[in-house]
Structure formats: C-alpha cells, structure tokens
Write a protein that holds these residues in place. Structure first.
Motif, PDB file in Angstrom:
ATOM      1  N   ALA A  75       0.807  -1.218   0.000  1.00 36.90           N
ATOM      2  CA  ALA A  75       0.000   0.000   0.000  1.00 36.90           C
ATOM      3  C   ALA A  75       0.844   1.273   0.000  1.00 36.90           C
ATOM      4  N   LYS A  76       2.136   1.141   0.358  1.00 37.61           N
ATOM      5  CA  LYS A  76       3.035   2.281   0.354  1.00 37.61           C
ATOM      6  C   LYS A  76       4.133   2.048  -0.679  1.00 37.61           C
ATOM      7  N   ARG A  77       4.566   3.124  -1.291  1.00 36.55           N
ATOM      8  CA  ARG A  77       5.588   3.015  -2.331  1.00 36.55           C
ATOM      9  C   ARG A  77       6.859   2.343  -1.813  1.00 36.55           C
ATOM     10  N   ALA A  78       7.175   2.580  -0.532  1.00 38.82           N
ATOM     11  CA  ALA A  78       8.419   2.057   0.034  1.00 38.82           C
ATOM     12  C   ALA A  78       8.302   0.606   0.486  1.00 38.82           C
ATOM     13  N   ASP A  79       7.123   0.012   0.423  1.00 45.60           N
ATOM     14  CA  ASP A  79       6.959  -1.376   0.865  1.00 45.60           C
ATOM     15  C   ASP A  79       7.803  -2.321   0.014  1.00 45.60           C
ATOM     16  N   LYS A  80       8.248  -3.420   0.637  1.00 42.46           N
ATOM     17  CA  LYS A  80       9.026  -4.416  -0.084  1.00 42.46           C
ATOM     18  C   LYS A  80       8.205  -4.982  -1.236  1.00 42.46           C
ATOM     19  N   GLN A  81       8.888  -5.270  -2.339  1.00 38.11           N
ATOM     20  CA  GLN A  81       8.197  -5.734  -3.553  1.00 38.11           C
ATOM     21  C   GLN A  81       8.574  -7.175  -3.896  1.00 38.11           C
ATOM     22  N   LEU A  82       7.582  -7.926  -4.332  1.00 37.27           N
ATOM     23  CA  LEU A  82       7.848  -9.185  -5.001  1.00 37.27           C
ATOM     24  C   LEU A  82       8.336  -8.884  -6.414  1.00 37.27           C
ATOM     25  N   GLN A  83       9.251  -9.701  -6.919  1.00 37.82           N
ATOM     26  CA  GLN A  83       9.688  -9.596  -8.306  1.00 37.82           C
ATOM     27  C   GLN A  83       9.215 -10.854  -9.021  1.00 37.82           C
ATOM     28  N   LEU A  84       8.175 -10.713  -9.812  1.00 34.62           N
ATOM     29  CA  LEU A  84       7.526 -11.850 -10.452  1.00 34.62           C
ATOM     30  C   LEU A  84       7.940 -11.942 -11.913  1.00 34.62           C
ATOM     31  N   HIS A  85       8.390 -13.102 -12.337  1.00 34.14           N
ATOM     32  CA  HIS A  85       8.767 -13.312 -13.736  1.00 34.14           C
ATOM     33  C   HIS A  85       7.513 -13.686 -14.529  1.00 34.14           C
ATOM     34  N   LEU A  86       7.087 -12.788 -15.401  1.00 36.88           N
ATOM     35  CA  LEU A  86       5.878 -12.999 -16.195  1.00 36.88           C
ATOM     36  C   LEU A  86       6.250 -13.460 -17.596  1.00 36.88           C
ATOM     37  N   ASN A  87       5.630 -14.543 -18.018  1.00 33.28           N
ATOM     38  CA  ASN A  87       5.853 -15.085 -19.352  1.00 33.28           C
ATOM     39  C   ASN A  87       4.594 -14.956 -20.196  1.00 33.28           C
ATOM     40  N   HIS A  88       4.727 -15.261 -21.472  1.00 34.84           N
ATOM     41  CA  HIS A  88       3.619 -15.223 -22.423  1.00 34.84           C
ATOM     42  C   HIS A  88       2.436 -16.047 -21.906  1.00 34.84           C
ATOM     43  N   GLY A  89       1.296 -15.385 -21.721  1.00 30.96           N
ATOM     44  CA  GLY A  89       0.092 -16.063 -21.264  1.00 30.96           C
ATOM     45  C   GLY A  89      -0.188 -15.964 -19.784  1.00 30.96           C
ATOM     46  N   ASP A  90       0.743 -15.422 -19.006  1.00 33.86           N
ATOM     47  CA  ASP A  90       0.504 -15.284 -17.566  1.00 33.86           C
ATOM     48  C   ASP A  90      -0.469 -14.147 -17.275  1.00 33.86           C
ATOM     49  N   VAL A  91      -1.246 -14.318 -16.213  1.00 36.25           N
ATOM     50  CA  VAL A  91      -2.228 -13.317 -15.805  1.00 36.25           C
ATOM     51  C   VAL A  91      -2.056 -13.046 -14.308  1.00 36.25           C
ATOM     52  N   VAL A  92      -2.099 -11.776 -13.922  1.00 36.22           N
ATOM     53  CA  VAL A  92      -2.095 -11.386 -12.509  1.00 36.22           C
ATOM     54  C   VAL A  92      -3.378 -10.618 -12.230  1.00 36.22           C
ATOM     55  N   VAL A  93      -4.031 -10.966 -11.129  1.00 38.84           N
ATOM     56  CA  VAL A  93      -5.274 -10.305 -10.720  1.00 38.84           C
ATOM     57  C   VAL A  93      -5.084  -9.785  -9.303  1.00 38.84           C
ATOM     58  N   TRP A  94      -5.442  -8.512  -9.072  1.00 38.32           N
ATOM     59  CA  TRP A  94      -5.402  -8.012  -7.704  1.00 38.32           C
ATOM     60  C   TRP A  94      -6.593  -7.101  -7.447  1.00 38.32           C
ATOM     61  N   GLY A  95      -7.157  -7.257  -6.249  1.00 35.21           N
ATOM     62  CA  GLY A  95      -8.323  -6.483  -5.844  1.00 35.21           C
ATOM     63  C   GLY A  95      -8.488  -6.591  -4.345  1.00 35.21           C
ATOM     64  N   GLY A  96      -9.641  -6.171  -3.843  1.00 36.21           N
ATOM     65  CA  GLY A  96      -9.870  -6.254  -2.404  1.00 36.21           C
ATOM     66  C   GLY A  96      -8.796  -5.522  -1.632  1.00 36.21           C
ATOM     67  N   PRO A  97      -8.169  -6.160  -0.624  1.00 35.79           N
ATOM     68  CA  PRO A  97      -7.131  -5.490   0.171  1.00 35.79           C
ATOM     69  C   PRO A  97      -5.912  -5.074  -0.649  1.00 35.79           C
ATOM     70  N   ALA A  98      -5.711  -5.709  -1.794  1.00 37.13           N
ATOM     71  CA  ALA A  98      -4.535  -5.409  -2.621  1.00 37.13           C
ATOM     72  C   ALA A  98      -4.829  -4.429  -3.747  1.00 37.13           C
ATOM     73  N   ARG A  99      -6.039  -3.928  -3.828  1.00 42.16           N
ATOM     74  CA  ARG A  99      -6.467  -3.152  -5.000  1.00 42.16           C
ATOM     75  C   ARG A  99      -5.571  -1.950  -5.280  1.00 42.16           C
ATOM     76  N   LEU A 100      -5.081  -1.274  -4.265  1.00 44.11           N
ATOM     77  CA  LEU A 100      -4.268  -0.075  -4.466  1.00 44.11           C
ATOM     78  C   LEU A 100      -2.792  -0.337  -4.196  1.00 44.11           C
ATOM     79  N   PHE A 101      -2.362  -1.577  -4.312  1.00 38.86           N
ATOM     80  CA  PHE A 101      -0.943  -1.873  -4.125  1.00 38.86           C
ATOM     81  C   PHE A 101      -0.115  -1.295  -5.280  1.00 38.86           C
TER      82      PHE A 101
END
Length: 220
Positions: free
Chosen positions: A166-192
């Motif tokens: 929720a904050k810019r300074a929060d630790k980030q996951l680094q996710l390797h996205l490939n062709h066809g991958d989908v990420v969905v975020w909402g609810g508590p994560a909506r404004l991450f």
C-alpha cells in the motif's frame, strides 16, 4: 506458519504452479491466457488497426517509454492536463474500439478464478513494451469503482513485474511474467503499488521484440 517474502518469490516463479496466491486479494495465474492465444492476437491486431499505439505524455511533460492504446467504452489517457478516462480517442476523434469478446471472456474468467466473479470491465489499456521500456511503481487509482479488481495479461517477451504494498516504500515481489501469464489483484490489494522493470532484449516467436500487457479495469 506464515509464508515468507522469499517463499512467495519462489512460489511465484515456479512454472509448475498454475495458481499462486500472492497475498489477500492477489493471484498469479501461470499460462491462463494460452488457451485463447489465437483469438486474442487476432482481435488485438484489429484493435490496433483502429487505434494505433502511441507514446503518451505525463502531466509533467515526460514521454512514456511504453506505447499505449485502448479498447472498450472508456480509454485511459495521460497528457499535460492530467490522468483520466475518456470514451474518445483524441488521435482520431472516434470512440475507442469495442472490447473484443475474446478479451472480455479472458478478463472475466481470470477474475472469477481469482475470487472476483462479478467483474465486468469497461476498459482495457493495452501497453506495448520494447527492450528498455519500463513502468515505474504506481497505483491504479483513476477508476471510480475501486471495489473491482485489476486483471493484467502478459503476452510476448518475458518481463519482471514488481508487486509491492500500500506504500511506495513497501518491499516488492519480483515476479517473472511469461507469455500467457495473468495477474489479478483487488480487495485489500487493489491499491498496491506495482511496475515493470526495464524490458530485456529478446525475440518472441509470435510478437517479436515486443511485450504486450492488457490491463482490464472497471473505470466507471
């Protein structure tokens, strides 16, 4: 016992895991878009013929490294007057292309798989990355209905997706996205906060030296 940051990083980059929970309200779906690949690419070509990619300018006058276009009843725009959604493409004065059925079906099925069965997007921002292009950490907060999730589809060259908190300074996951991958975020994560690291040079068999990202939103 809870899941650590490193556990999440490893799980999110394990290609054998089709569905990965990134945290409350956030899910990564490996290869979810591949079954509709042909229809998606055909329909995307038709959208881009009507509304070609362009490099928009931020309110501060910065030319974005990512080229963009839209489909759906509302399109996301940025220029010196600010960020906003608009039903008209300012390049040609016409409504944005309608959202193809293949894209709408993908967005709704991915949202449902992630726990958001009532998602009906009215806009899809299509980003085109070339090697070196990036997207700085930001929140998707220009939408009126923040109760609806974001559905993000990756096509073409692989990318490293930064997914924080929720904050810019929060630790980030680094996710390797490939062709066809989908990420969905909402609810508590909506404004991450989230972003894309500079795209590495490569050649994809279907999209050449490009990465396309389809971001579905309920903007109105």
């Amino acid at each position: 016992m809870g899941v650590s940051f490193m556990d999440l990083f490893e799980y999110a980059n394990d290609e054998s895991m089709r569905k990965v929970e990134l945290g409350p309200g956030a899910v990564m779906l490996h290869g979810f878009a591949l079954s509709d690949e042909e229809a998606l690419l055909t329909d995307l070509n038709a959208v881009v013929e009507q509304a070609p990619f362009r490099h928009m300018v931020t309110p501060g006058g910065h030319r974005m490294s990512v080229a963009m276009t839209n489909c759906g009843s509302l399109g996301w725009l940025t220029d010196r007057t600010g960020y906003r959604y608009d039903p008209i493409d300012p390049e040609n004065g016409q409504p944005w292309p309608a959202m193809p059925a293949s894209l709408l079906k993908l967005a709704q099925s991915a949202a449902s798989e992630a726990g958001f069965p009532a998602f009906t997007p009215d806009g899809c921002l299509i980003n085109r990355y070339e090697p070196g292009a990036k997207l700085s950490l930001h929140q998707d907060k220009d939408e009126k209905d923040l109760n609806q999730p974001i559905v993000s589809v990756s096509l073409g060259l692989p990318a490293i997706f930064l997914f924080g908190g929720a904050k810019r300074a929060d630790k980030q996951l680094q996710l390797h996205l490939n062709h066809g991958d989908v990420v969905v975020w909402g609810g508590p994560a909506r404004l991450f906060y989230h972003g894309i690291k500079p795209l590495a040079t490569g050649e994809h068999p279907r999209l050449g030296r490009y990465r396309l990202n389809l971001t579905f939103r309920k903007a109105s």
